[in-house]
Design a protein around this motif. Sequence first.
Motif, short mmCIF file in Angstrom:
data_model
loop_
_atom_site.label_atom_id
_atom_site.label_comp_id
_atom_site.label_asym_id
_atom_site.label_seq_id
_atom_site.Cartn_x
_atom_site.Cartn_y
_atom_site.Cartn_z
N GLY A 1 0.68 -1.10 -0.13
CA GLY A 1 -0.13 0.03 0.04
C GLY A 1 0.93 1.34 0.08
N ARG A 2 0.16 2.44 -0.23
CA ARG A 2 0.92 3.59 -0.15
C ARG A 2 1.60 3.82 1.23
NH1 ARG A 2 -3.88 5.01 -2.04
NH2 ARG A 2 -4.87 5.80 -0.10
N THR A 3 1.33 3.35 2.53
CA THR A 3 1.85 3.37 3.58
C THR A 3 2.00 1.90 4.29
OG1 THR A 3 0.91 5.38 4.19
CG2 THR A 3 1.79 4.24 6.07
N THR A 4 3.43 1.65 4.48
CA THR A 4 3.55 0.24 5.25
C THR A 4 3.75 0.51 6.69
OG1 THR A 4 4.70 -0.21 3.10
CG2 THR A 4 4.98 -1.59 5.17
N VAL A 5 3.17 -0.34 7.44
CA VAL A 5 3.16 -0.24 8.79
C VAL A 5 3.61 -1.69 9.28
CG1 VAL A 5 1.84 -0.11 10.95
CG2 VAL A 5 1.48 1.50 9.14
N ARG A 6 4.61 -1.72 9.99
CA ARG A 6 5.12 -2.98 10.46
C ARG A 6 5.16 -3.06 11.82
NH1 ARG A 6 11.15 -3.29 8.03
NH2 ARG A 6 10.64 -5.49 8.52
N ILE A 7 4.70 -4.01 12.58
CA ILE A 7 4.41 -4.15 13.97
C ILE A 7 5.39 -5.09 14.57
CG2 ILE A 7 2.86 -4.65 15.94
CD1 ILE A 7 0.61 -3.91 13.96
N CYS A 8 6.26 -4.75 15.67
CA CYS A 8 7.34 -5.91 16.13
C CYS A 8 6.42 -6.70 16.90
CB CYS A 8 8.34 -4.94 16.71
SG CYS A 8 9.35 -6.06 17.72
N ARG A 9 6.86 -8.27 16.73
CA ARG A 9 6.01 -9.16 17.44
C ARG A 9 7.34 -9.90 18.41
NH1 ARG A 9 1.27 -11.25 15.45
NH2 ARG A 9 1.09 -12.03 17.54
N ALA A 10 8.39 -9.31 18.52
CA ALA A 10 9.56 -10.00 19.15
C ALA A 10 8.94 -9.85 20.70
CB ALA A 10 10.73 -9.16 19.12
N GLU A 11 9.93 -10.64 21.50
CA GLU A 11 9.72 -10.94 22.97
C GLU A 11 9.28 -9.46 23.78
OE1 GLU A 11 11.88 -12.57 21.12
OE2 GLU A 11 11.34 -14.62 21.24
N ALA A 12 10.28 -8.91 23.46
CA ALA A 12 10.34 -7.49 24.30
C ALA A 12 8.77 -6.62 24.06
CB ALA A 12 11.61 -6.60 24.16
N CYS A 13 8.81 -6.62 22.72
CA CYS A 13 7.43 -5.85 22.36
C CYS A 13 6.26 -6.63 22.66
CB CYS A 13 7.39 -5.45 20.80
SG CYS A 13 8.76 -4.29 20.42
#
Length: 159
Positions: free
Chosen positions: A77-89
């Motif tokens: 898409g025009r905007t890319t949102v990446r959400i961190c799913r690692a342990e700390a987050c």
Amino acid sequence: MTTSGSDVTVESVVRRLVAGHRDQRGSLLPVLHAVQAELGHVPQEAIPVLAEELNLSRADVHGVVTFYHDFRREPAGRTTVRICRAEACQALGADRLVGYVREAGLALGETAADGSVTVEQVFCLGNCALGPAVEVDGRLHGRVDTARLGSILKEAVSS
């Protein structure tokens, strides 16, 4: 197929990018990153060209493209949102962000029907001390809650 209305074909782009890595051993990953950087994704029609140019099977190339989550097979898409799913987050609330995205009608790894936003999950953005972390078009945001994520998504849809 041509790219973005020009006379440049996917095949010519791929062949040019492979040529830049011709002497590099194990060049498939760098070439795939270059293809995605230039075209915005790795189109299906690039796979047989990559296989031919790199003397690999189509199955090998397809396997790498589908195995690594960083490679898109469709334009983002025009905007890319990446959400961190690692342990700390995760410990700091990433699941709430993912739930918020799903409640908003968006699926991880997919682009909204209007092409405004693509939401992806990643497993470390390197911002562990400020989790949960979200990256928007390459810009890192820390301590993101659902209200802030909502603002980010709203801005993406309206732009």
